[in-house]
Scaffold this active site. Structure first.
Site, short mmCIF file in Angstrom:
data_model
loop_
_atom_site.label_atom_id
_atom_site.label_comp_id
_atom_site.label_asym_id
_atom_site.label_seq_id
_atom_site.Cartn_x
_atom_site.Cartn_y
_atom_site.Cartn_z
N LYS A 71 0.81 -1.23 0.00
CA LYS A 71 0.00 0.00 0.00
C LYS A 71 0.85 1.28 0.00
O LYS A 71 0.45 2.28 -0.60
CB LYS A 71 -0.96 0.00 1.19
CG LYS A 71 -2.10 -1.03 1.03
CD LYS A 71 -3.12 -0.93 2.13
CE LYS A 71 -4.23 -1.97 1.94
NZ LYS A 71 -5.30 -1.86 2.93
N ASP A 107 -10.12 2.57 1.70
CA ASP A 107 -10.32 1.98 3.03
C ASP A 107 -11.04 2.99 3.94
O ASP A 107 -11.78 2.59 4.85
CB ASP A 107 -8.98 1.58 3.67
CG ASP A 107 -8.41 0.31 3.06
OD1 ASP A 107 -9.19 -0.51 2.53
OD2 ASP A 107 -7.17 0.13 3.12
N ALA A 135 -3.90 0.31 8.20
CA ALA A 135 -5.35 0.33 8.40
C ALA A 135 -5.73 1.36 9.45
O ALA A 135 -6.67 2.13 9.28
CB ALA A 135 -5.84 -1.06 8.81
P1 NAP Z 1 0.13 -3.36 9.39
O1 NAP Z 1 0.43 -2.04 8.77
O2 NAP Z 1 1.11 -4.49 9.22
O3 NAP Z 1 -0.06 -3.09 10.98
C1 NAP Z 1 -0.23 -4.16 11.86
C2 NAP Z 1 -0.72 -3.66 13.21
O4 NAP Z 1 -0.97 -4.80 14.05
C3 NAP Z 1 0.29 -2.79 13.96
O5 NAP Z 1 -0.39 -1.86 14.76
C4 NAP Z 1 1.00 -3.84 14.83
O6 NAP Z 1 1.58 -3.30 15.99
C5 NAP Z 1 -0.15 -4.71 15.23
N1 NAP Z 1 0.29 -6.03 15.65
C6 NAP Z 1 0.72 -7.04 14.86
N2 NAP Z 1 1.04 -8.12 15.61
C7 NAP Z 1 0.81 -7.78 16.91
C8 NAP Z 1 0.95 -8.45 18.16
N3 NAP Z 1 1.40 -9.72 18.24
N4 NAP Z 1 0.60 -7.80 19.30
C9 NAP Z 1 0.14 -6.52 19.24
N5 NAP Z 1 -0.01 -5.82 18.08
C10 NAP Z 1 0.32 -6.45 16.93
O7 NAP Z 1 -1.26 -3.93 8.91
P2 NAP Z 1 -2.55 -3.09 8.45
O8 NAP Z 1 -2.54 -2.89 6.99
O9 NAP Z 1 -2.65 -1.90 9.33
O10 NAP Z 1 -3.72 -4.15 8.76
C11 NAP Z 1 -4.20 -4.31 10.09
C12 NAP Z 1 -5.44 -5.18 10.04
O11 NAP Z 1 -6.47 -4.51 9.31
C13 NAP Z 1 -5.22 -6.52 9.34
O12 NAP Z 1 -5.87 -7.52 10.09
C14 NAP Z 1 -5.91 -6.35 8.01
O13 NAP Z 1 -6.41 -7.58 7.51
C15 NAP Z 1 -7.05 -5.42 8.38
N6 NAP Z 1 -7.62 -4.68 7.25
C16 NAP Z 1 -8.92 -4.92 6.94
C17 NAP Z 1 -9.51 -4.25 5.88
C18 NAP Z 1 -10.94 -4.55 5.56
O14 NAP Z 1 -11.39 -4.18 4.47
N7 NAP Z 1 -11.69 -5.15 6.46
C19 NAP Z 1 -8.78 -3.33 5.13
C20 NAP Z 1 -7.45 -3.09 5.49
C21 NAP Z 1 -6.87 -3.78 6.56
P3 NAP Z 1 3.15 -2.89 16.01
O15 NAP Z 1 3.22 -1.53 15.36
O16 NAP Z 1 3.46 -2.87 17.46
O17 NAP Z 1 3.90 -3.93 15.25
#
Ligand code: NAP
Length: 280
Positions: A71, A107, A135
Site C-alpha cells: 500500500k 479503506d 489500516a
Molecule cells: P500493518 O500495517 O502491518 O499493521 C499491523 C498492526 O498490528 C500494527 O499496529 C502492529 O503493531 C499490530 N500487531 C501485529 N502483531 C501484533 C501483536 N502480536 N501484538 C500486538 N499488536 C500487533 O497492517 P494493516 O494494513 O494496518 O492491517 C491491520 C489489520 O487490518 C489486518 O488484520 C488487516 O487484515 C485489516 N484490514 C482490513 C480491511 C478490511 O477491508 N476489512 C482493510 C485493510 C486492513 P506494532 O506496530 O506494534 O507492530
C-alpha cells in the site's frame, strides 16, 4: 458473460494474494451487471512491484486494488494521488488511464460504510483505536473527517502510535499497550486495527467487563469473521461489527472506478461472501 477482446481488465495485487476475497466480490458484481470485464488476482513480490504495475498499466489494465505489503509502494509509484491517500500515506486503489497511474485510498470510505448501521454520533463519540499500521491510519483519517474529536490511540509499539498522532491527529491521547484496559470504561467506540485475530494469530484480548454497555466495537479483521475480540464484545452485549462490510465498502468505489458502472445492489451479497469464507 463471455469475455471479449474489448473486456476491461482490473485486479488485486498483494503478496500473498490467494486469500483475497476481492475477486469473488468483484466477480459477483461483474456478473450481476453483465459486464464485459475481468477482475484478476496478481501475486506480485515487493521487488517486482513497480515493474509489474507499470507493465499492467502499459497493457491496458484499468486499475488495481492493492493489499499488504504494497500500500505504501502503490502511493510512491503513482503519477498522482488523492489528498486523502497522501495524508494516510498509503493507497489501496490504483486507477490507470493512458498509462498514467492515480492512487486513492478507499479503506477510508469502506470503514465508514461498515459503521453506518450503528448510527454513531461521531461528534460525541469517545474512540479508542488499537493499532497504528496502514489500516489504523486510514481509520483515524476517516474518524477525523466525520467529526470525532475525542480519540485515544494504543499500539504495542508506542512510537508508531506517536507518529500516527503527529501525522494525522495531534489532539489524540496515547495509551501504552499494557494500559489499554484502564481506558475502556469511558470509550464508546473501540476499534481493533491490529492484525491480532487474523486466522492463525492470537486474539486481541480486552477486559470486556470494563467496557460500558451501549458501546460499539469494530474489528478490521474478517478472516475469520468471529474473532475472539468480537466474541468477547458480543458476550458483553455490545454492538459488534466485523471487517467484512469494510471490505465491501472499500470495493464499491473501486468497482465504479474500474468499470464506470454503478455497483449492482445484491440482496444476499454479504451472505454469499460469508458462505465463501466458511468454505475456504
Ligand atoms: P500493518 O500495517 O502491518 O499493521 C499491523 C498492526 O498490528 C500494527 O499496529 C502492529 O503493531 C499490530 N500487531 C501485529 N502483531 C501484533 C501483536 N502480536 N501484538 C500486538 N499488536 C500487533 O497492517 P494493516 O494494513 O494496518 O492491517 C491491520 C489489520 O487490518 C489486518 O488484520 C488487516 O487484515 C485489516 N484490514 C482490513 C480491511 C478490511 O477491508 N476489512 C482493510 C485493510 C486492513 P506494532 O506496530 O506494534 O507492530
Amino acid at each position: 458473460m463471455t469475455t471479449t477482446g474489448a473486456a476491461r481488465l482490473a485486479g488485486v495485487t498483494g503478496d500473498p494474494v490467494s486469500h483475497s476475497l476481492s475477486p469473488i466480490l468483484m466477480g459477483l458484481w461483474i456478473d450481476a451487471a453483465g459486464l464485459d470485464a475481468q477482475y484478476v488476482p496478481f501475486p506480485i513480490a515487493p521487488e517486482n512491484f513497480d515493474r509489474a504495475v507499470s507493465g499492467l498499466a502499459s497493457a491496458g489494465c484499468v486499475g488495481l486494488n492493492v493489499t499488504l505489503p504494497h500500500k505504501e509502494a502503490a502511493l510512491d509509484l503513482a503519477d498522482s494521488a488523492a489528498a486523502a491517500a497522501r495524508a494516510v500515506g498509503a493507497a489501496n486503489l490504483l486507477t490507470m488511464t493512458d498509462g498514467k497511474i492515480h492512487a486513492d485510498n478507499t479503506d477510508i470510505a469502506g470503514f465508514l460504510y461498515a459503521l453506518e448501521p450503528a448510527n454513531i454520533n461521531y461528534n460525541k463519540a469517545r474512540v479508542l483505536v488499537i493499532g497504528a499500521g496502514g489500516a489504523a491510519r486510514a481509520l483515524v483519517y476517516a474518524l477525523l473527517t466525520v467529526g470525532v474529536s475525542d480519540l485515544a490511540l494504543c499500539n504495542r509499539n508506542l512510537p508508531r502510535a506517536e507518529g500516527l498522532a503527529r501525522d494525522l491527529a495531534p489532539g489524540a491521547s496515547l495509551v501504552p499497550w499494557e494500559a489499554r484496559d484502564d481506558v475502556l470504561s469511558d470509550r464508546t467506540l473501540i476499534i481493533n486495527a491490529t492484525s491480532l485475530g487474523l486466522r492463525g494469530r492470537n486474539d486481541l484480548s480486552l477486559d470486556w467487563d470494563r467496557v460500558s454497555p451501549g458501546s460499539v466495537v469494530f474489528d478490521s479483521v474478517y478472516t475469520p469473521l468471529n474473532t475472539g475480540f468480537l466474541t468477547g464484545a458480543a458476550a458483553r452485549g455490545l454492538t459488534a461489527i466485523d471487517g467484512l462490510d469494510m471490505l465491501i465498502g472499500q470495493a464499491r468505489p473501486s468497482f465504479q472506478a474500474f468499470y464506470g458502472q454503478p455497483v449492482p445492489e445484491l440482496p444476499d451479497l454479504r451472505g454469499q461472501l460469508v458462505r465463501h469464507l466458511e468454505q475456504s
